[in-house]
Scaffold this motif. Structure first.
Motif, PDB file in Angstrom:
ATOM      1  N   LEU A   1      40.410 -22.676 -13.521  1.00 43.57           N
ATOM      2  CA  LEU A   1      38.914 -23.106 -13.518  1.00 43.57           C
ATOM      3  C   LEU A   1      38.664 -24.324 -12.141  1.00 43.57           C
ATOM      4  CD1 LEU A   1      36.092 -23.718 -14.734  1.00 43.57           C
ATOM      5  CD2 LEU A   1      37.242 -25.951 -15.468  1.00 43.57           C
ATOM      6  N   PHE A   2      39.791 -25.261 -11.530  1.00 39.82           N
ATOM      7  CA  PHE A   2      39.800 -26.482 -10.876  1.00 39.82           C
ATOM      8  C   PHE A   2      39.659 -25.433  -9.540  1.00 39.82           C
ATOM      9  CE2 PHE A   2      41.163 -29.447 -13.847  1.00 39.82           C
ATOM     10  CZ  PHE A   2      39.676 -30.093 -13.745  1.00 39.82           C
TER      11      PHE A   2
ATOM     12  N   PRO B   1      29.296 -28.045  -6.026  1.00 37.37           N
ATOM     13  CA  PRO B   1      29.996 -28.342  -4.519  1.00 37.37           C
ATOM     14  C   PRO B   1      28.914 -28.698  -3.111  1.00 37.37           C
ATOM     15  CG  PRO B   1      28.224 -26.079  -5.403  1.00 37.37           C
ATOM     16  CD  PRO B   1      28.654 -26.939  -6.298  1.00 37.37           C
TER      17      PRO B   1
ATOM     18  N   SER C   1      22.164 -23.361  -0.663  1.00 35.01           N
ATOM     19  CA  SER C   1      22.809 -23.947  -0.946  1.00 35.01           C
ATOM     20  C   SER C   1      22.048 -23.906  -2.512  1.00 35.01           C
ATOM     21  CB  SER C   1      22.365 -25.324  -1.170  1.00 35.01           C
ATOM     22  OG  SER C   1      22.685 -26.051   0.422  1.00 35.01           O
TER      23      SER C   1
ATOM     24  N   VAL D   1      29.024 -21.090  -8.704  1.00 33.23           N
ATOM     25  CA  VAL D   1      29.239 -21.995  -9.485  1.00 33.23           C
ATOM     26  C   VAL D   1      29.400 -22.356 -10.550  1.00 33.23           C
ATOM     27  CG1 VAL D   1      30.625 -24.433  -9.239  1.00 33.23           C
ATOM     28  CG2 VAL D   1      30.292 -23.652  -6.768  1.00 33.23           C
TER      29      VAL D   1
ATOM     30  N   ARG E   1      33.900 -23.009  -2.873  1.00 33.92           N
ATOM     31  CA  ARG E   1      32.639 -24.132  -2.504  1.00 33.92           C
ATOM     32  C   ARG E   1      34.210 -24.118  -0.699  1.00 33.92           C
ATOM     33  NH1 ARG E   1      33.381 -29.334  -5.981  1.00 33.92           N
ATOM     34  NH2 ARG E   1      35.611 -29.373  -5.567  1.00 33.92           N
TER      35      ARG E   1
ATOM     36  N   ALA F   1      25.788 -27.693  -1.851  1.00 35.21           N
ATOM     37  CA  ALA F   1      24.581 -27.893  -2.850  1.00 35.21           C
ATOM     38  C   ALA F   1      23.610 -29.105  -2.972  1.00 35.21           C
ATOM     39  CB  ALA F   1      24.898 -27.529  -4.009  1.00 35.21           C
TER      40      ALA F   1
ATOM     41  N   PHE G   1      25.204 -22.620  -5.780  1.00 38.75           N
ATOM     42  CA  PHE G   1      25.660 -23.541  -6.992  1.00 38.75           C
ATOM     43  C   PHE G   1      25.861 -22.654  -8.257  1.00 38.75           C
ATOM     44  CE2 PHE G   1      22.737 -26.037 -10.373  1.00 38.75           C
ATOM     45  CZ  PHE G   1      23.848 -26.749 -10.876  1.00 38.75           C
TER      46      PHE G   1
ATOM     47  N   LEU H   1      37.111 -22.921  -8.225  1.00 35.03           N
ATOM     48  CA  LEU H   1      35.284 -23.590  -7.748  1.00 35.03           C
ATOM     49  C   LEU H   1      35.836 -24.619  -6.446  1.00 35.03           C
ATOM     50  CD1 LEU H   1      34.234 -25.404 -11.786  1.00 35.03           C
ATOM     51  CD2 LEU H   1      33.660 -23.081 -10.306  1.00 35.03           C
TER      52      LEU H   1
END
Lengths: 273, 424
Positions: B347-348, A114, B396, B403, B355, A117, B400, B351
């Motif tokens: 999956l793609f 991301p 952040s 994800v 975000r 991050a 992360f 994710l």
């Protein structure tokens, strides 16, 4: 599956394409209305088409400057990222390297990081280097995003190139680098080009880094510039529609010319053949 | 040959993530001079300290001379003695005398100090703590003197000296390393949980709608027909335009006054009022998801179509011979063979959706009342609007970790399929 297409199918197709394109159609129709007409009715077509909105769109904000910024940043990103990535992808698919699976895994994982991050350290880094409000300030983080993805896509393309050519080049005494330059690269050029288009589009569309790093108006890129057309009190929909049409045209041209390649690039990373 | 690119990848992605994690352990704010750096140890801002120290001795002497009574003069003299004692302690520390002299010289020539190593010096933790305590109490004493004094001149000078003492205090910087307390703060923060929930709702809703619609479209157009190019182009354009531009377009279409989509929705009775779409929590969430579905369903359909085209037609012929209906063919042939393509596309997309930033940021700005705020937007606001890098980095890191968790779950389902045939 070779089903025959009937009349019902074509009707569905027309409806489908209409729904997908509807926002563009409406925004285009709005952009040629006189600004006063936008706010009082929902007529599809105006009786007095005018280019006022276009004039406002380019005079109130430096729209062409945004487009130039986007173009320079995206082009630089594409060239640098593809340069590094093609060498890496070639090595990963061809040379005997240990832990290839692991390396590819790390690369794929990195492409899914991301952005939020990593933005604060990158922001600090770019500020410390004095690169805020410059082209390089965006190109560096963009390589971050595009390098892993381009290695991943290029690796798929390189795998399709037959081994035998390389074997015979090796027999003739070519070094790995010569093989890469004389044999692989010409064969891989279409794949490299396709990946380049995808990287270019990704860089053109990026928002978060462009928003935080290049805050001066004359260094903004298209996505950020467009989002700043609305002020706190008024939303000039006419200007926004016109600006949208202007910035969408290059992309439409790009898509029309390269659509087959784009589809090939998009699907190559996800479908095994 | 792989090394340069790999090093670059690690440098530009893994290193920043590690940095973000490191930042998250500090009370690190760009707006506050005493917290604008990360210190694991006590430090002193020599530039600021030397500038103020230059004045403080003289000021305190003046003040003592002006003192209305013996007691006040004694207090001021005590403060001066102590500050001088602390100062000589400071200069006695390793290498500080030289550094102090260098900084002092630069200040005398009115040069701003940009070299961090010169500007900041490590100091003893105990010394810093004691000094800060003493400076804080001296500041209180001086303020008290200033308030009690009947004579105006003395009161003013005392007030000024109290200010100088306070500035010296802020030049002595204690470690702002706070370990995991940023984390415990955010784990109890309802806005964090709300934004995380919003992100999950957005991700699950948009990705599942996109999957079903995308699969349906892929199945329908997986045949020979005239005009493939037109369909392909019209499908690619929404994918290719910048998300921010798409968000602006939809913002116009949803607008309560001029938005055509809002207008038609109202006409067809889907919503009571055209303004509902952008001014209510549910309307806002719907708008964001709908725009995302419009932008990425075509992409999903494209990925699945490519998967469909790798299924050999002979399998369907065989199924037909065995008497399987269309429905059975779909469940027994298409889906199992499409499984890996679906999982990879999911999956793609998951994710990517998780975000989400620009679509929501431009379309609703996270509003109304934070009801569409995604975790990335919350992190962005904390990092850059509030300039609070310590706390923002926590968010952040949370993004992360989520994800990473989602990826691990998916990879467990996909197994090694993804890397098969690529890693050899």
């Amino acid at each position: 599956m070779n089903k025959r297409a009937g009349i019902g199918f074509y009707i569905f197709l027309v409806v489908f394409v209409f729904f997908v394109m509807f926002p563009f159609i409406w925004v285009f129709l709005t952009s040629i209305k006189p600004p006063g007409e936008i706010f009082n009715n929902f007529n599809w077509f105006t009786a007095n088409p005018s280019l006022d909105s276009y004039e406002n769109a380019i005079s109130r904000r430096p729209l062409f400057r945004y487009m130039l910024n986007s173009f320079v940043v995206s082009t630089l990103t594409t060239i640098i990222a593809i340069g590094f990535a093609s060498i890496a992808a070639y090595a990963l698919t061809r040379l005997p390297i240990k832990f290839k699976g692991l390396i590819l895994g790390i690369i794929l994982a990195a492409s899914m990081f991301p952005q939020i991050a990593i933005i604060s350290p990158i922001y600090n880094f770019v500020s410390d280097m004095g690169l805020r409000n410059s082209y390089m300030g965006l190109v560096i983080p963009y390589i971050t995003i595009s390098l892993p993805l381009s290695i991943w896509i290029l690796a798929t393309f390189f795998k399709k190139i037959p081994w035998e050519l390389e074997e015979s080049a090796k027999l003739d005494g070519a070094t790995p680098f010569q093989t890469f330059r004389k044999i692989i690269f010409p064969l891989a050029a279409p794949g490299v080009f396709t990946t380049g288009i995808l990287v270019f589009i990704a860089a053109w569309n990026e928002y978060l880094f462009a928003l935080t790093i290049n805050t001066a108006d004359s260094w903004r890129t298209v996505p950020v510039g467009i989002s700043f057309y609305q002020s706190q009190f008024t939303i000039p929909w006419g200007d926004i529609s016109a600006a949208t049409v202007i910035v969408t045209i290059p992309i439409v041209i790009l898509v029309l010319i390269f659509q087959r390649r784009i589809v090939a690039g998009l699907t190559s990373g996800s479908v095994k053949e | 040959m792989v090394a340069p690119a790999l090093i670059l990848v690690i440098l530009v992605t893994l290193w920043p993530v590690a940095q973000s994690f490191y930042n998250s352990l500090f009370d690190y704010r760009l707006t506050d001079p005493s917290r604008s750096e990360r210190f694991t140890q006590s430090n002193i801002d020599l530039e600021r300290y030397a500038t103020e120290y230059f004045y403080i001795s003289r000021d305190l002497e003046d003040l003592s001379a002006q003192a209305p009574d013996e007691e006040a003069a004694q207090t001021v003299n005590d403060i001066q003695t102590e500050i001088e004692a602390f100062h000589s302690d400071l200069l006695a520390m390793d290498g500080l005398e030289e550094q102090y002299a260098e900084v002092d010289e630069l200040i005398a020539s009115f040069t701003a100090i940009s070299d961090r190593d010169l500007k900041y010096a490590r100091v003893d933790n105990d010394w810093a703590e004691e000094y800060k305590d003493f400076l804080a109490s001296s500041n209180e004493d001086l303020v008290a003197l200033s308030e009690d004094a009947s004579e105006e001149a003395f009161s003013n000078t005392a007030g000024n000296v109290a200010g100088t003492v306070d500035t010296i205090n802020s030049a002595v910087i204690e470690s702002n390393f706070i370990g995991f307390s940023n984390y415990s703060r955010y784990l109890q923060d309802s806005r964090m949980w709300q934004s995380l929930l919003n992100t999950f709702i957005f991700t699950i809703a948009s990705v599942s709608v996109e999957l079903v619609l995308g699969l349906a479209i892929a199945l329908l157009i997986n045949r020979v027909f005239i005009g493939r190019g037109v369909v392909r182009a019209s499908v690619l354009i929404p994918w290719a335009i910048p998300t921010a531009v798409a968000a602006m377009m939809w913002g116009f279409l949803y607008d309560g006054q001029t938005g055509i989509v809002a207008h038609y929705f109202e006409q067809f009775g889907l919503i009571n009022d055209a303004s509902v779409l952008l001014s209510t929590a549910n309307g806002g969430m719907f708008s964001v998801i709908f725009a995302d579905v419009w932008k990425t369903t075509p992409y999903m359909a494209l990925l699945l179509l490519a998967g469909l085209q790798t299924i050999p037609g002979s399998l369907y012929e065989a199924a037909e011979v065995d008497g399987a209906g269309k429905w059975q063919q779909f469940w027994k042939v298409t889906l199992p063979l499409l499984k890996s393509a679906i999982l990879v596309a999911l999956l793609f997309r998951t994710l990517d959706a998780f975000r989400v930033f620009d679509l929501i940021y431009v379309l609703t700005g996270g509003g109304p009342a934070n009801s569409t705020e995604s975790i990335s937007i919350y992190a962005y606001i904390t990092l850059f609007s509030q300039q609070n890098f310590g706390a923002g980095s926590v968010l952040s890191v949370i993004v992360f970790l989520c994800v990473a968790l989602i990826s691990i779950l998916f990879i467990k389902f996909i197994g090694s399929d993804l890397f098969e045939g690529r890693s050899r």
